[in-house]
Structure formats: structure tokens, C-alpha cells
Design a protein around this motif. Structure first.
Motif, PDB file in Angstrom:
ATOM      1  N   LEU A 457       2.963 -13.294  -1.286  1.00  0.00           N
ATOM      2  CA  LEU A 457       4.247 -12.765  -1.763  1.00  0.00           C
ATOM      3  C   LEU A 457       4.554 -11.411  -1.112  1.00  0.00           C
ATOM      4  O   LEU A 457       5.684 -11.154  -0.687  1.00  0.00           O
ATOM      5  N   LYS A 458       3.535 -10.552  -1.029  1.00  0.00           N
ATOM      6  CA  LYS A 458       3.730  -9.228  -0.425  1.00  0.00           C
ATOM      7  C   LYS A 458       4.262  -9.348   1.001  1.00  0.00           C
ATOM      8  O   LYS A 458       5.100  -8.552   1.436  1.00  0.00           O
ATOM      9  N   ASN A 459       3.797 -10.345   1.721  1.00  0.00           N
ATOM     10  CA  ASN A 459       4.229 -10.536   3.107  1.00  0.00           C
ATOM     11  C   ASN A 459       5.698 -10.944   3.219  1.00  0.00           C
ATOM     12  O   ASN A 459       6.300 -10.811   4.285  1.00  0.00           O
ATOM     13  N   GLN A 460       6.249 -11.457   2.122  1.00  0.00           N
ATOM     14  CA  GLN A 460       7.653 -11.891   2.140  1.00  0.00           C
ATOM     15  C   GLN A 460       8.609 -10.817   1.630  1.00  0.00           C
ATOM     16  O   GLN A 460       9.817 -10.993   1.686  1.00  0.00           O
ATOM     17  N   LEU A 461       8.047  -9.709   1.122  1.00  0.00           N
ATOM     18  CA  LEU A 461       8.870  -8.637   0.560  1.00  0.00           C
ATOM     19  C   LEU A 461       8.840  -7.417   1.472  1.00  0.00           C
ATOM     20  O   LEU A 461       8.084  -7.357   2.437  1.00  0.00           O
ATOM     21  N   ASP A 462       9.674  -6.421   1.139  1.00  0.00           N
ATOM     22  CA  ASP A 462       9.690  -5.195   1.942  1.00  0.00           C
ATOM     23  C   ASP A 462       8.655  -4.204   1.413  1.00  0.00           C
ATOM     24  O   ASP A 462       7.953  -4.458   0.427  1.00  0.00           O
ATOM     25  N   PHE A 463       8.585  -3.053   2.059  1.00  0.00           N
ATOM     26  CA  PHE A 463       7.575  -2.047   1.713  1.00  0.00           C
ATOM     27  C   PHE A 463       7.720  -1.586   0.264  1.00  0.00           C
ATOM     28  O   PHE A 463       6.713  -1.432  -0.454  1.00  0.00           O
ATOM     29  N   GLU A 464       8.961  -1.355  -0.187  1.00  0.00           N
ATOM     30  CA  GLU A 464       9.202  -0.824  -1.548  1.00  0.00           C
ATOM     31  C   GLU A 464       8.631  -1.756  -2.606  1.00  0.00           C
ATOM     32  O   GLU A 464       7.940  -1.324  -3.537  1.00  0.00           O
ATOM     33  N   SER A 466       6.453  -4.245  -2.141  1.00  0.00           N
ATOM     34  CA  SER A 466       4.997  -4.397  -1.948  1.00  0.00           C
ATOM     35  C   SER A 466       4.251  -3.253  -2.624  1.00  0.00           C
ATOM     36  O   SER A 466       3.168  -3.439  -3.195  1.00  0.00           O
ATOM     37  N   ALA A 467       4.868  -2.050  -2.569  1.00  0.00           N
ATOM     38  CA  ALA A 467       4.262  -0.878  -3.215  1.00  0.00           C
ATOM     39  C   ALA A 467       4.218  -1.051  -4.726  1.00  0.00           C
ATOM     40  O   ALA A 467       3.279  -0.603  -5.392  1.00  0.00           O
ATOM     41  N   ILE A 468       5.238  -1.737  -5.281  1.00  0.00           N
ATOM     42  CA  ILE A 468       5.258  -2.007  -6.725  1.00  0.00           C
ATOM     43  C   ILE A 468       4.080  -2.907  -7.098  1.00  0.00           C
ATOM     44  O   ILE A 468       3.408  -2.688  -8.111  1.00  0.00           O
ATOM     45  N   ILE A 469       3.804  -3.899  -6.263  1.00  0.00           N
ATOM     46  CA  ILE A 469       2.659  -4.794  -6.522  1.00  0.00           C
ATOM     47  C   ILE A 469       1.360  -4.002  -6.502  1.00  0.00           C
ATOM     48  O   ILE A 469       0.494  -4.178  -7.370  1.00  0.00           O
ATOM     49  N   LYS A 508      14.908 -14.503  -4.934  1.00  0.00           N
ATOM     50  CA  LYS A 508      16.365 -14.479  -5.129  1.00  0.00           C
ATOM     51  C   LYS A 508      16.854 -13.057  -5.375  1.00  0.00           C
ATOM     52  O   LYS A 508      17.832 -12.615  -4.779  1.00  0.00           O
ATOM     53  N   GLU A 509      16.154 -12.347  -6.281  1.00  0.00           N
ATOM     54  CA  GLU A 509      16.544 -10.961  -6.577  1.00  0.00           C
ATOM     55  C   GLU A 509      16.367 -10.076  -5.339  1.00  0.00           C
ATOM     56  O   GLU A 509      17.181  -9.191  -5.067  1.00  0.00           O
ATOM     57  N   PHE A 510      15.300 -10.327  -4.587  1.00  0.00           N
ATOM     58  CA  PHE A 510      15.038  -9.554  -3.373  1.00  0.00           C
ATOM     59  C   PHE A 510      16.156  -9.766  -2.348  1.00  0.00           C
ATOM     60  O   PHE A 510      16.672  -8.812  -1.751  1.00  0.00           O
ATOM     61  N   TYR A 511      16.561 -11.019  -2.155  1.00  0.00           N
ATOM     62  CA  TYR A 511      17.626 -11.316  -1.194  1.00  0.00           C
ATOM     63  C   TYR A 511      18.956 -10.693  -1.633  1.00  0.00           C
ATOM     64  O   TYR A 511      19.706 -10.173  -0.800  1.00  0.00           O
ATOM     65  N   LYS A 512      19.229 -10.739  -2.922  1.00  0.00           N
ATOM     66  CA  LYS A 512      20.477 -10.124  -3.432  1.00  0.00           C
ATOM     67  C   LYS A 512      20.503  -8.627  -3.141  1.00  0.00           C
ATOM     68  O   LYS A 512      21.528  -8.069  -2.762  1.00  0.00           O
ATOM     69  N   ARG A 513      19.352  -7.968  -3.352  1.00  0.00           N
ATOM     70  CA  ARG A 513      19.264  -6.533  -3.091  1.00  0.00           C
ATOM     71  C   ARG A 513      19.488  -6.229  -1.612  1.00  0.00           C
ATOM     72  O   ARG A 513      20.171  -5.272  -1.257  1.00  0.00           O
TER      73      ARG A 513
END
Length: 551
Positions: A457-464, A466-469, A508-513
Motif C-alpha cells: 500500500l505504501k508503494n501506491q501512496l505518496d510520501f505524506e 506513507s509517513a502516516i502509516i 479512492k480518497e488518495f486519487y480524489k486528493r
């Protein structure tokens, strides 16, 4: 407040036993679980850990120790909560030198405020024009006396009077009665003392009598060590018995609204002095009643205030109503025009909103229809009664000519009370939801012993994100994550399937952002490569459509 006292409180109180006095808890594994007292829910998401002596709600996010819980459930500030718990436990809380100074300062403010109130009352008796004005507004002399109404004359006479009594300018300034130039803060104003539910004069509100350019119509005392605006409820000292007897509080905006209503026999009424209703004020009222009736002004500002207050009150578990007083601008004007209590109409707040939608919204306009639906659905969502929910969905469906199935589907999307505001504010709400989804995904992955899912999942998200994870995986959160994982395990038979669903929602939420970010960049015209931005918008839009299609 010393750390030693706080630690002693935590050691002497068993959090499970303490919270059990407020919430019905059942043992589940190594935790205790119950319905959260801080938001409405049907499935228990509130966990208490006896080993860590902490609580955590996975529905609304509330968490903390026994002191935090007591503060929230009773609507107390930290110092007051510690004092009360210490008293219950028989812990000696001999005041430190700093606390003794605070105590002396508060005592001095109370002395000064009492002298000021009597000074203002004496002034009023000498001003026939002001008395005449109050009488013309409908106030009887006995009412003026009950509410200790006074008058602040022009000039700094109160300052000089207090100084001659031996109080320093610093003392008078600390009480909130002087402005930054060390002149009387209240001048040419009708004065209403602010008396709290402990019968202490904590401050004042001044209503302008002689018009002045750029002067506010109403002026409140600044916050002091004694007066906290977000916790103060005007008139509670007078209304307390009636509120408890009727299990209901009427909330209005201003002093005149309250005083005229009280004079006419409507005695379970309080005012918020024109400010927005706060969580702290609601928690205080919750000690005394379960029903709130909003009587805000009949204007746009009053309507918005009642919407916001209504949603907050629902979150606290109140039943909510609207008090209708005809076409008068406010409750004071209603009584000034010989309005009678018998002609006031109390209706359920949702019925009030349905009336507004029917009368004020152009329901042939699709955007207005959407606004109307979004306005009322949160109020239906958080009703405790399923029969009422079904009834109001049916009424809304009939009014806006939208199928009930669609409205029910929209209803299910609402996770917490919110107010329909601009997209940026809605985005903040969605970001909070994103945090919860990420926490759920991480906890379930750990329960399944599949840390590779988290890395994927981290690899599919941005740095911000990923930092939350990474922050969620922090060692200090392990107990909470374990409780969250156990909770998810109880709720879902197929954790893998639930994990897949959560991952789709996160993406979905990530893409919307991302789409929103690039759209805002285009609006700002602060970019160097238009093609790259348009490609990014297209990329994330296509990904979003693909996810929604496969949902």
C-alpha cells in the motif's frame, strides 16, 4: 497541578470500573468493549484496556486516560477534573505557590466584579432615559432587579472609583474592565452581569445605548482566569431548576431574548450571547437535560447557527427541536409585540428543515435539490429511532422526488455529523476519514501477520500518506493497533475481503486528493508545465473511475 497528584489519581482509579459507571462494558479478550458515550453508534467500537489503563473509540477517535475520560464525559477543564477526582479519592491537593496566586487573583476578580455590578446598578437608577428605554423594550422593574441590569456611563469613572477603593490598575485590568489604554472598557452601555451556574459574577456584557461610530452593539468581557466564553451559558443560574424539571433547555442568542421570555414565564431558557454554541456548553447542558430547543434569530445567520448547533447537539445525543415565533426577527421582538407563550410552536428540528426546503428551495433546480438533500440527511442519519428514520426518508423522498433507495444509499455514506460547507472544508473531513481507513488497514494487516500488504500500500501512496502509516506503526501505538485489530476481527468474518475493500477506499480518497491538488494548481496559474499537470489529472481521474466501476 503536580505530576505526583495526577499519577496518584491514575494509580488509585481502575479505569474499567470507573468508565463502567457511565458505559455498559463487556469483556472481550484482554479488553472491555461498549457503546461509545461520545457519539451515537449501534455496534460497540469503544474499547478499554485494563493493562494500559486507557480507552479508545474506533468510531469517533476519542482516546486517553481516566482523567481525559472524566473531562469529556462531564464537560470539565483539566484542573477542575483533577480537583474533583482528588476530592473523591481523599487525595491532599494542597495548593502550590503558583496555584495560591491564581486563587488570590480569582478571588480579587470576583470582588471587583461584584463592586462593578453594584456600581452599574446604582448608575442605572440615576438615569431615567435608560430606565425608560428598558421599560419601552418591555422590561418590568422587578425583572431589571432580578437580572441585576445596570448602566456604564461615559468616561472612566468605574476605574477611578475602584482605584480609590485601593485596587491597582493591574488588578482592574486583570478583571477585564479596562481597555488597552487603561480606560473603562464599557462606556455608554446597558450592563448585564454574567453570572455562572455557581452564582459567581465572572464578567459582563454591555449593550450600546448611545450610538458610536465603529463601536460594536454588544461588547463582552475578555477572557480572564475566571471567564471562559466557550464554557459560559448566560441565564443558567436562573433556569437550572426548570431545565431539570422539564428535561429541556431552550437556547436563544441574546440577553434581551432570554430576559423577556423569562419574564413571560418561559423559564427553562438560556442564551449563548451571540456566539456559536460550543462543545463545552453542550456538555454542561447535558448534565441537566436531554432535549434542546433552538430559538435563534429568524435570519440567515440564525439559520446557519441552528444548523451547526443542531448537528453538534445530535453528536452529543440530544433530542433537538425548533421554537417558532412567527415572522418576528427574534424572540425579544416577539414578546415586545405582546406575543404569548401559548402561540409559540415547538416542532422537531427535522420537520423545521423540511418546511424550509419546501418553502425556500427551488426543487426543480438539480443543484438546489442536491443542497437540500445534503442539508437534511445528516439529521436523519443520527436519529436514535429507526421508525423515525424511515418516516423522514419517506417524507424527504416525496418532497424532493428522489427514490428512497438512493437517499438510503447516500445516508450510509455519512460517517459523522457534518455541515455542508465549501469543498476545502469537506476535504478536511475526508482526510480524517482517510486516517481512520489507513489505521484500519494497518491493524488488520498486522492481525493477519501480513506486513507485506502494508508495504504494498505504501508503494501506491505518496510520501505524506506513507509517513502516516509509519506514524501509526510507531511502537507507542502497538496496544491501540492490537485493540483495533481485535475489534475488526469481531466485526468481519472475512478479513481479507474487508482489507481489499478498505484498500480501494483508501486509493479512492488518495486519487480524489491528487485530482483536487492539480485542479487547484491550474486555478492558481502557478505552474510551468501545463501538459504534465493535465496528464496527472487524467491519470488519477482514470484510476478513480476504474476503482468506482469495479466497486
Amino acid at each position: 497541578m503536580t505530576e505526583k497528584i495526577i499519577q496518584e489519581i491514575k494509580e488509585k482509579i481502575d479505569i474499567v470500573e470507573f468508565i463502567g459507571n457511565y458505559v455498559e462494558l463487556k469483556k472481550v479478550g484482554s479488553y472491555y468493549r461498549g457503546l461509545c458515550p461520545f457519539h451515537q453508534e449501534k455496534n460497540p467500537s469503544f474499547f478499554v484496556s485494563p493493562s494500559k489503563q486507557i480507552f479508545k473509540c474506533f468510531g469517533c477517535g476519542a482516546s486517553g486516560d481516566v482523567i481525559t475520560f472524566y473531562m469529556r464525559i462531564e464537560g470539565l477543564e483539566f484542573k477542575e477534573a483533577v480537583n474533583r477526582l482528588s476530592e473523591k479519592l481523599g487525595i491532599d491537593i494542597s495548593k502550590s505557590s503558583e496555584e495560591l496566586e491564581d486563587f488570590k487573583e480569582i478571588k480579587k476578580i470576583l470582588e471587583i466584579n461584584k463592586i462593578a455590578m453594584n456600581y452599574y446598578k446604582k448608575n442605572l437608577k440615576q438615569r431615567e432615559d435608560v430606565l425608560k428605554y428598558l421599560q419601552n423594550r418591555g422590561l418590568k422593574n422587578s425583572t431589571i432587579e432580578i437580572f441585576d441590569i445596570g448602566y456604564a456611563e461615559e468616561g472612566s469613572h468605574l476605574r477611578d472609583y475602584l482605584f480609590n477603593l485601593g485596587y491597582s490598575l493591574d488588578d482592574i485590568m486583570e478583571s477585564g474592565l479596562l481597555n488597552e489604554r487603561k480606560e473603562d472598557k464599557f462606556q455608554s452601555r446597558i450592563m448585564f452581569p454574567l453570572i455562572d451556574h455557581k452564582n459567581r459574577i465572572v464578567g459582563f456584557t454591555g449593550r450600546l445605548f448611545v450610538e458610536k461610530e465603529n463601536a460594536p452593539k454588544y461588547l463582552n468581557s475578555p477572557e480572564t482566569k475566571l471567564f471562559k466564553k466557550n464554557r459560559f451559558i448566560y441565564g443558567l443560574i436562573y433556569a437550572l431548576d426548570d431545565i431539570q424539571m422539564k428535561n429541556e433547555a431552550i437556547i436563544t442568542e441574546g440577553q434581551f431574548d432570554l430576559i423577556l421570555a423569562y419574564q413571560e414565564g418561559l423559564k427553562n431558557i438560556v442564551a449563548i450571547s451571540g456566539s456559536s454554541l460550543t462543545d463545552n456548553q453542550l456538555k454542561i447542558l447535558k448534565r441537566y437535560c436531554k432535549k434542546l430547543v433552538f430559538a435563534f434569530d429568524n435570519d440567515i445567520a440564525g439559520f446557519k447557527a441552528s444548523i451547526k448547533a443542531g448537528l453538534m447537539a445530535l453528536k452529543e445525543g440530544f433530542e433537538i427541536f425548533k421554537l417558532k415565533f412567527g415572522n418576528y426577527k427574534d424572540l425579544a421582538e416577539f414578546f415586545e409585540n405582546n406575543g404569548k407563550i401559548d402561540s409559540l410552536q415547538k416542532i422537531e428540528f427535522i420537520n423545521y428543515l423540511l418546511d424550509i426546503i419546501e418553502q425556500e428551495y427551488d426543487l426543480e433546480n438539480l443543484e438546489k435539490k442536491r443542497e437540500a438533500i445534503l442539508l437534511i440527511l445528516p439529521f436523519i442519519k443520527f436519529l436514535n429511532d429507526n421508525i423515525k428514520k424511515a418516516y423522514y426518508i419517506q417524507k424527504l423522498s416525496s418532497l424532493v422526488k428522489i427514490k428512497e433507495d438512493f437517499l438510503i444509499a447516500e445516508l450510509e455514506k455519512i460517517e459523522s455529523p457534518y455541515i455542508t460547507e465549501p469543498y476545502e472544508e469537506k476535504l478536511d473531513i475526508e482526510f480524517n476519514r482517510l486516517n481512520i481507513l489507513i489505521e484500519r488497514y494497518t491493524a488488520i494487516s498486522l492481525v493477519l501477520n501480513r506486513t507485506d500488504f502494508i508495504e504494498e500500500l505504501k508503494n501506491q501512496l505518496d510520501f505524506e500518506l506513507s509517513a502516516i502509516i509509519e506514524e501509526i506503526l510507531n511502537e507507542g501505538n502497538q496496544e491501540i493497533l492490537k485493540a483495533r485489530g481485535d475489534y475488526e476481527n469481531l466485526l468481519h468474518e472475512d478479513l481479507i475481503k474487508e482489507l481489499e475493500f478498505i484498500k480501494k477506499e483508501i486509493l479512492k480518497e488518495f486519487y480524489k486528493r491528487k485530482i483536487h491538488f492539480y485542479q487547484q494548481l491550474l486555478k492558481s496559474e502557478n505552474f510551468s508545465n501545463l501538459d504534465d499537470i493535465l496528464k496527472s489529472v487524467k491519470f488519477y481521474t482514470e484510476r478513480l473511475k476504474e476503482l468506482e466501476k469495479n466497486a
